[in-house]
Design a protein around this motif. Structure first.
Motif, mmCIF file in Angstrom:
data_model
loop_
_atom_site.group_PDB
_atom_site.id
_atom_site.type_symbol
_atom_site.label_atom_id
_atom_site.label_comp_id
_atom_site.label_asym_id
_atom_site.label_seq_id
_atom_site.Cartn_x
_atom_site.Cartn_y
_atom_site.Cartn_z
ATOM 1 N N LEU A 15 0.830 -1.215 0.000
ATOM 2 C CA LEU A 15 0.000 0.000 0.000
ATOM 3 C C LEU A 15 0.861 1.259 0.000
ATOM 4 C CD1 LEU A 15 -2.828 -1.028 2.510
ATOM 5 C CD2 LEU A 15 -3.029 -0.758 0.037
ATOM 6 N N LEU A 16 1.957 1.237 0.770
ATOM 7 C CA LEU A 16 2.854 2.389 0.807
ATOM 8 C C LEU A 16 3.487 2.636 -0.564
ATOM 9 C CD1 LEU A 16 4.657 1.914 4.254
ATOM 10 C CD2 LEU A 16 3.069 3.738 3.620
ATOM 11 N N LEU A 17 3.921 1.544 -1.206
ATOM 12 C CA LEU A 17 4.490 1.680 -2.546
ATOM 13 C C LEU A 17 3.477 2.237 -3.536
ATOM 14 C CD1 LEU A 17 6.559 -1.647 -2.791
ATOM 15 C CD2 LEU A 17 7.453 0.693 -2.585
ATOM 16 N N ILE A 18 2.242 1.770 -3.412
ATOM 17 C CA ILE A 18 1.176 2.267 -4.308
ATOM 18 C C ILE A 18 0.931 3.752 -4.068
ATOM 19 C CG2 ILE A 18 -1.289 2.113 -4.806
ATOM 20 C CD1 ILE A 18 -1.088 -0.903 -4.246
ATOM 21 N N ILE A 19 0.934 4.141 -2.778
ATOM 22 C CA ILE A 19 0.692 5.550 -2.448
ATOM 23 C C ILE A 19 1.827 6.433 -2.960
ATOM 24 C CG2 ILE A 19 0.553 7.190 -0.521
ATOM 25 C CD1 ILE A 19 -0.889 4.956 1.052
ATOM 26 N N ILE A 20 3.080 5.968 -2.756
ATOM 27 C CA ILE A 20 4.238 6.737 -3.238
ATOM 28 C C ILE A 20 4.205 6.882 -4.754
ATOM 29 C CG2 ILE A 20 6.753 6.684 -3.497
ATOM 30 C CD1 ILE A 20 6.836 5.326 -0.708
ATOM 31 N N LYS A 21 3.905 5.772 -5.423
ATOM 32 C CA LYS A 21 3.822 5.817 -6.886
ATOM 33 C C LYS A 21 2.698 6.742 -7.350
ATOM 34 C CE LYS A 21 3.692 2.767 -10.913
ATOM 35 N NZ LYS A 21 3.587 1.362 -11.382
#
Length: 329
Positions: free
Chosen positions: A256-262
């Motif tokens: 989820l963090l990676l998705i948010i950063i992206k």
């Protein structure tokens, strides 16, 4: 007249006392007597250590009278209830397996020295009995119940058996020793662990009840150890599941963090910060080929101010050189 009264009273008391000396009595009707010893053997069953099986120790034997009668004295028994076995032996040890398959030559029962059990003549040995021992009476009920499951087939319904047996052992059998026998049957069918995991409260209360009873601890130590093993397995299983659940949760959070950063990066790319009026002028001058010094002279600003504006332009347009700016125009 008074002497006659005392005579009958004494005779009655003596007769009652003599009768009360025999805990076990009865008749055996052997169809082929030439194949069997004329003795009935009495043994006591003992639980094997850390096992749900039993071994038997022979206590005594009684000769079989001409009419088939046999008896065992109450002094052979204790005040505590135990599981006993009556059996007859074939004359030839070689014929033991063959004869045992054809004839049921033994019977198990529960008794103390305060009780009696009598076996009447019947077509099968030791099958027709009368006893005043409540535990033995309950055990006979359990045997009748389990007779329906003697020959298990491939379509054996495990859930139905577990439901019926569990309900019978818990609700119908009030004698602790017989409850242990019923639970042993569950264990023989590989269902005890499943039931203990589903009903831990019942088994914990049963162990407490057993410990506070007069039963020999050796009769239930196996169940106690078994439940401890099951509890430990359940705890380990829950701990393992918890570890996997936490690991999965951490993995999901990272994703989820990676998705948010992206997403934020894409948003930043999709929505460039607009240039100021002065920055637009400097941008156009750069595109026209002007140097930093020429731009400073033309706009009447210092060279450092020009460099600051250029740095801001690069940042807003997400580029790093004049070449990138020329390509992006």
């Amino acid at each position: 007249m008074k002497n006659i009264y005392y005579f009958f009273l004494l005779a009655f008391l003596l007769g009652s006392n003599l009768f009360g000396q025999n805990c076990v009595s009865g008749y055996v009707d052997i169809k082929n007597p030439k194949n069997w010893e004329r003795q009935v053997y009495l043994s006591q069953l003992h639980p094997k250590e850390n096992s749900n099986t039993f071994y038997d120790t022979q206590i005594a034997s009684s000769p079989i009278a001409a009419d088939g009668y046999f008896t065992f004295d109450q002094n052979l028994f204790t005040t505590k209830e135990h599981i006993y076995k009556l059996h007859i032996k074939p004359l030839s040890p070689k014929e033991k397996d063959t004869l045992s398959k054809k004839v049921k030559n033994f019977e198990l029962f529960i008794l103390s020295k305060n009780d009696t059990i009598h076996f009447d003549k019947s077509e099968q040995l030791f099958t027709k009995q009368t006893s005043n021992n409540k535990a033995n009476h309950e055990w006979q009920k359990l045997k009748n119940f389990e007779a329906r499951y003697e020959n298990l087939t491939s379509d054996f319904d495990t859930k139905k058996y577990l439901l019926e047996t569990k309900g019978y052992v818990k609700d119908s059998l009030q004698i602790l020793l017989v409850k242990l026998i019923g639970i042993k049957r569950l264990d023989d069918q590989g269902l005890l662990e499943k039931d203990a995991q589903a009903n831990p409260t019942y088994y914990l209360s049963l162990i407490k009840e057993l410990k506070s009873s007069d039963l020999d601890p050796s009769t239930y130590v196996y169940l106690e150890n078994k439940l401890q093993t099951i509890t430990q397995k359940t705890t380990n299983k829950k701990y393992t599941i918890s570890l996997w659940a936490n690991a999965f949760a951490i993995f999901i959070i990272c994703i989820l963090l990676l998705i948010i950063i992206k997403f934020l990066r894409n948003q930043k790319k999709q929505k460039p910060i607009p240039l100021s009026k002065q920055e637009k002028v400097i941008k156009n001058l750069i595109i026209s080929g002007k140097s930093n010094k020429e731009i400073a002279n033309e706009l009447f600003i210092s060279l450092s101010t020009v460099k600051t504006h250029i740095s801001n332009i690069y940042s807003k347009l997400n580029i790093s050189s004049r070449q990138d700016l020329l390509l992006k125009k």
